[in-house]
Scaffold this motif. Structure first.
Motif, PDB file in Angstrom:
ATOM      1  N   GLU A  12      -7.311   5.474  -8.653  1.00  9.51           N
ATOM      2  CA  GLU A  12      -6.868   4.651  -7.511  1.00  9.51           C
ATOM      3  C   GLU A  12      -6.170   3.400  -8.039  1.00  9.51           C
ATOM      4  O   GLU A  12      -6.806   2.554  -8.666  1.00  9.51           O
ATOM      5  N   ARG A  24       0.809  -1.221   0.000  1.00  4.02           N
ATOM      6  CA  ARG A  24       0.000   0.000   0.000  1.00  4.02           C
ATOM      7  C   ARG A  24       0.843   1.271   0.000  1.00  4.02           C
ATOM      8  O   ARG A  24       0.352   2.340  -0.340  1.00  4.02           O
ATOM      9  N   THR A  64      -4.649  -0.308  -8.193  1.00  4.72           N
ATOM     10  CA  THR A  64      -4.988  -1.571  -7.529  1.00  4.72           C
ATOM     11  C   THR A  64      -3.879  -2.606  -7.655  1.00  4.72           C
ATOM     12  O   THR A  64      -3.885  -3.613  -6.947  1.00  4.72           O
ATOM     13  N   GLU A  65      -2.914  -2.371  -8.551  1.00  2.00           N
ATOM     14  CA  GLU A  65      -1.785  -3.299  -8.696  1.00  2.00           C
ATOM     15  C   GLU A  65      -0.564  -2.540  -9.196  1.00  2.00           C
ATOM     16  O   GLU A  65      -0.682  -1.486  -9.823  1.00  2.00           O
ATOM     17  N   GLN A  78      -0.292  -1.922 -13.144  1.00  3.63           N
ATOM     18  CA  GLN A  78      -1.555  -1.535 -13.768  1.00  3.63           C
ATOM     19  C   GLN A  78      -1.327  -0.646 -14.990  1.00  3.63           C
ATOM     20  O   GLN A  78      -0.476   0.228 -14.988  1.00  3.63           O
TER      21      GLN A  78
END
Length: 339
Positions: free
Chosen positions: A307, A152, A309-310, A313
């Motif tokens: 946002e 994160r 997520t990986e 991405q």
């Protein structure tokens, strides 16, 4: 102009240190580490034609792309430079499957920053002597200093970046970066190995006459992109625009920022999310563009508000002079309404 009248990158970093919200000298040291690594990579890029470092390694990176030898070398150089000076707690690279936790020094966990990097963007162009680059993005970690870095810490929106920049290894080598207080460019004097401030407070022209897109993929583009390309090619007003596409993001972006233009890498029927990586390419370029008065989106949304997520991405990418990006977004919106 004599060197005595020019400001070096090192002097500029020290002078601007108070601009940083959290001024401990750590971010200054981090940018200095990147500066040192770029000089080493620059040396390797410039001798690529006479050394056994061009061509393919025979392995693929996380994206399934065959890694060039110089990709791997540049990756190693940046990781070494960033991990040995107690300035980052973690690094994520486009060339690595997962993020790297820096444990080699006892104080590394106390570092506040993580770096995401594309060590050698456009490296397939090395063999034909076309400009390549490095792209970097810096965030403050969201986990507590002293604890191990976590995923994160890297999966943050672009609006949270504290610094970003790129290096273009071309006819001259330049480092261009921002810490949220405008964009400045520094050119390397290879005779003494020093970067000098050459482009102060760079601004994107509001509009331009250059559009940069791989038109060979035209039939695979969304209808909105096809409509915008037709608009660029029409004879009306200041159009038709000029098509300029190098295929090296750093080089295309750099030219458009100085001359005015738009760069588009859209989704295609084969790659519905586009090809460029949100964290390693799009967010840092979007930060630079906005700081220079430009605009970046995925055709509908502001890039820096997406946002993640990986780590790897991908997103469609529309970036450049504000008026041109806005116009492209209008065509995208109209095409969606029609469908």
């Amino acid at each position: 102009m004599s060197h005595q009248a020019l400001q070096t990158l090192g002097e500029f970093i020290i002078e601007k240190q108070d601009d940083f919200k959290y001024s401990t000298g750590e971010l200054s040291r981090l940018i200095s580490s990147i500066r040192i690594a770029t000089k080493v990579v620059n040396r390797e890029v410039n001798k690529a034609g006479i050394a056994d470092i061009i061509g393919k390694v025979g392995t693929e990176n996380i994206q399934g792309e065959e890694q060039q030898k110089l990709d791997v070398l540049a990756n190693d150089i940046f990781i070494a430079a960033l991990s040995q000076r107690e300035v980052v707690c973690g690094i994520a690279s486009e060339e690595s499957d997962d993020f790297i936790e820096i444990k080699c020094t006892e104080n590394a966990h106390l570092s506040k920053y993580v770096v995401l990097i594309d060590p050698l963007d456009g490296s397939s162009n090395i063999d034909v002597n076309v400009s390549v680059g490095t792209i970097f993005s810096i965030y403050r970690r969201v986990t507590s200093p002293g604890s191990p870095v976590e995923l994160r810490d890297f999966l943050q929106k672009g609006v949270n970046q504290v610094a970003a920049g790129y290096v273009v290894y071309g006819s001259s080598t330049m480092i261009v970066y921002t810490t949220g207080n405008g964009v400045n460019g520094f050119t390397l004097d290879p005779s003494i190995g020093t970067y000098y401030l050459s482009h102060k407070n760079i601004k994107f022209p509001t509009s331009g006459k250059i559009y940069s897109i791989n038109e060979g993929n035209y039939v695979k583009f969304p209808q909105g992109v096809k409509d915008y390309i037709k608009y660029c090619q029409e004879e009306e007003g200041d159009r038709p625009y000029t098509s300029r596409y190098i295929g090296s993001l750093v080089s295309d972006f750099h030219r458009n920022m100085l001359k005015g233009g738009i760069y588009i890498y859209p989704s295609t029927s084969q790659s519905p999310n586009g090809k460029l990586r949100l964290l390693y390419e799009c967010n840092p370029m979007a930060f630079l563009a906005e700081q220079a008065g430009g605009k970046c989106s995925d055709g509908f949304r502001r890039i820096m508000e997406i946002e993640p997520t990986e780590l790897h991405q991908r997103v469609p990418f529309f970036c450049g002079s504000a008026a041109m990006v806005t116009k492209a977004e209008e065509f995208m919106a109209k095409a969606v309404v029609k469908n």
